[in-house]
Design a protein around this motif. Structure first.
Motif, short mmCIF file in Angstrom:
data_model
loop_
_atom_site.label_atom_id
_atom_site.label_comp_id
_atom_site.label_asym_id
_atom_site.label_seq_id
_atom_site.Cartn_x
_atom_site.Cartn_y
_atom_site.Cartn_z
N THR A 1 0.86 -1.18 0.00
CA THR A 1 0.00 0.00 0.00
C THR A 1 0.90 1.24 0.00
OG1 THR A 1 -0.05 0.21 2.40
CG2 THR A 1 -1.74 -1.21 1.40
N PRO A 2 0.35 2.40 -0.36
CA PRO A 2 1.17 3.61 -0.28
C PRO A 2 1.70 3.86 1.14
CG PRO A 2 -0.81 4.05 -1.57
CD PRO A 2 -0.96 2.66 -0.97
N GLN A 3 0.87 3.61 2.14
CA GLN A 3 1.29 3.81 3.53
C GLN A 3 2.44 2.89 3.91
OE1 GLN A 3 -1.87 3.26 2.49
NE2 GLN A 3 -2.88 5.21 2.89
N GLU A 4 2.37 1.63 3.45
CA GLU A 4 3.44 0.68 3.75
C GLU A 4 4.73 1.10 3.05
OE1 GLU A 4 4.50 -4.09 3.45
OE2 GLU A 4 2.54 -3.39 2.75
N ALA A 5 4.63 1.58 1.82
CA ALA A 5 5.82 2.03 1.09
C ALA A 5 6.47 3.22 1.81
CB ALA A 5 5.46 2.41 -0.34
N ILE A 6 5.65 4.15 2.31
CA ILE A 6 6.18 5.31 3.05
C ILE A 6 6.84 4.85 4.34
CG2 ILE A 6 5.53 7.40 4.32
CD1 ILE A 6 3.39 7.82 2.09
N SER A 7 6.19 3.95 5.06
CA SER A 7 6.77 3.43 6.29
C SER A 7 8.11 2.74 6.02
CB SER A 7 5.80 2.45 6.95
OG SER A 7 6.36 1.90 8.11
N ASN A 8 8.14 1.94 4.97
CA ASN A 8 9.37 1.21 4.64
C ASN A 8 10.49 2.15 4.18
OD1 ASN A 8 8.08 -1.19 5.24
ND2 ASN A 8 7.64 -1.69 3.10
N VAL A 9 10.14 3.21 3.48
CA VAL A 9 11.19 4.11 3.00
C VAL A 9 11.82 4.89 4.15
CG1 VAL A 9 10.00 6.29 2.40
CG2 VAL A 9 11.80 5.41 0.92
N GLN A 10 11.13 5.03 5.27
CA GLN A 10 11.75 5.69 6.42
C GLN A 10 12.99 4.91 6.88
OE1 GLN A 10 10.94 8.77 7.44
NE2 GLN A 10 9.44 8.71 5.81
N ASP A 11 12.91 3.58 6.88
CA ASP A 11 14.08 2.76 7.21
C ASP A 11 15.17 2.96 6.18
OD1 ASP A 11 12.83 1.70 9.47
OD2 ASP A 11 12.05 -0.05 8.38
N ALA A 12 14.78 3.06 4.90
CA ALA A 12 15.76 3.27 3.83
C ALA A 12 16.46 4.62 3.99
CB ALA A 12 15.09 3.17 2.47
N ILE A 13 15.73 5.64 4.39
CA ILE A 13 16.33 6.96 4.62
C ILE A 13 17.38 6.87 5.73
CG2 ILE A 13 15.89 9.30 5.51
CD1 ILE A 13 13.14 9.13 4.03
N GLU A 14 17.02 6.24 6.83
CA GLU A 14 17.97 6.09 7.94
C GLU A 14 19.21 5.33 7.50
OE1 GLU A 14 16.05 4.47 11.40
OE2 GLU A 14 14.40 5.89 11.25
N SER A 15 19.03 4.26 6.73
CA SER A 15 20.17 3.47 6.24
C SER A 15 21.01 4.27 5.26
CB SER A 15 19.68 2.18 5.57
OG SER A 15 19.05 1.35 6.50
N TRP A 16 20.37 5.03 4.39
CA TRP A 16 21.08 5.86 3.42
C TRP A 16 21.97 6.87 4.15
CZ3 TRP A 16 22.52 10.48 1.62
CH2 TRP A 16 22.87 10.62 0.29
N ILE A 17 21.39 7.55 5.13
CA ILE A 17 22.14 8.57 5.88
C ILE A 17 23.29 7.93 6.65
CG2 ILE A 17 21.97 10.20 7.82
CD1 ILE A 17 19.13 10.88 6.76
N GLU A 18 23.05 6.78 7.26
CA GLU A 18 24.11 6.09 8.00
C GLU A 18 25.25 5.69 7.07
OE1 GLU A 18 24.60 1.87 10.28
OE2 GLU A 18 22.79 3.02 10.74
N ALA A 19 24.92 5.13 5.90
CA ALA A 19 25.95 4.72 4.94
C ALA A 19 26.72 5.94 4.42
CB ALA A 19 25.32 3.95 3.79
N ALA A 20 26.01 7.03 4.12
CA ALA A 20 26.67 8.24 3.64
C ALA A 20 27.62 8.78 4.70
CB ALA A 20 25.63 9.30 3.26
N HIS A 21 27.19 8.78 5.93
CA HIS A 21 28.03 9.23 7.04
C HIS A 21 29.28 8.36 7.15
CE1 HIS A 21 29.12 11.01 10.84
NE2 HIS A 21 29.18 9.81 11.37
N ASP A 22 29.11 7.04 7.09
CA ASP A 22 30.23 6.11 7.19
C ASP A 22 31.25 6.30 6.07
OD1 ASP A 22 29.06 5.04 9.45
OD2 ASP A 22 28.35 3.21 8.46
#
Length: 73
Positions: A37-58
C-alpha cells in the motif's frame, strides 16, 4: 539529532514489477523502498532513509538537507 524529513514520491508499480507501490526520495539518490500500500511504502522508506544517511556518514559523503518540497510521512 532530530530526524530529518525528506520529500517522498509514491507511485504504483506495474503488475510486471510485482504490483504495490514504490516510494522514492529525490533528495537522496538511490534511496527507495516499496510496499503493498502507499502507507506501507512510506513506512518502509523511512528505514531506507535512515540506512542511506548512516551509509553516507560512514563513507564521509555530504548528507543533503531536505529540499523545500513538502515532506510526506
Amino acid at each position: 539529532m532530530s530526524p530529518l524529513r525528506y520529500a517522498v514520491l509514491v507511485s504504483p508499480l506495474s503488475p510486471e514489477d510485482g504490483g504495490g507501490f514504490l516510494a522514492t526520495v529525490p533528495d537522496l539518490p538511490g534511496c527507495m523502498s516499496d510496499g503493498e500500500t502507499p502507507q506501507e511504502a512510506i513506512s518502509n522508506v523511512q528505514d531506507a532513509i535512515e540506512s542511506w544517511i548512516e551509509a553516507a556518514h560512514d563513507m564521509g559523503w555530504d548528507i543533503p538537507p531536505p529540499s523545500k518540497r513538502a515532506a510526506i510521512g
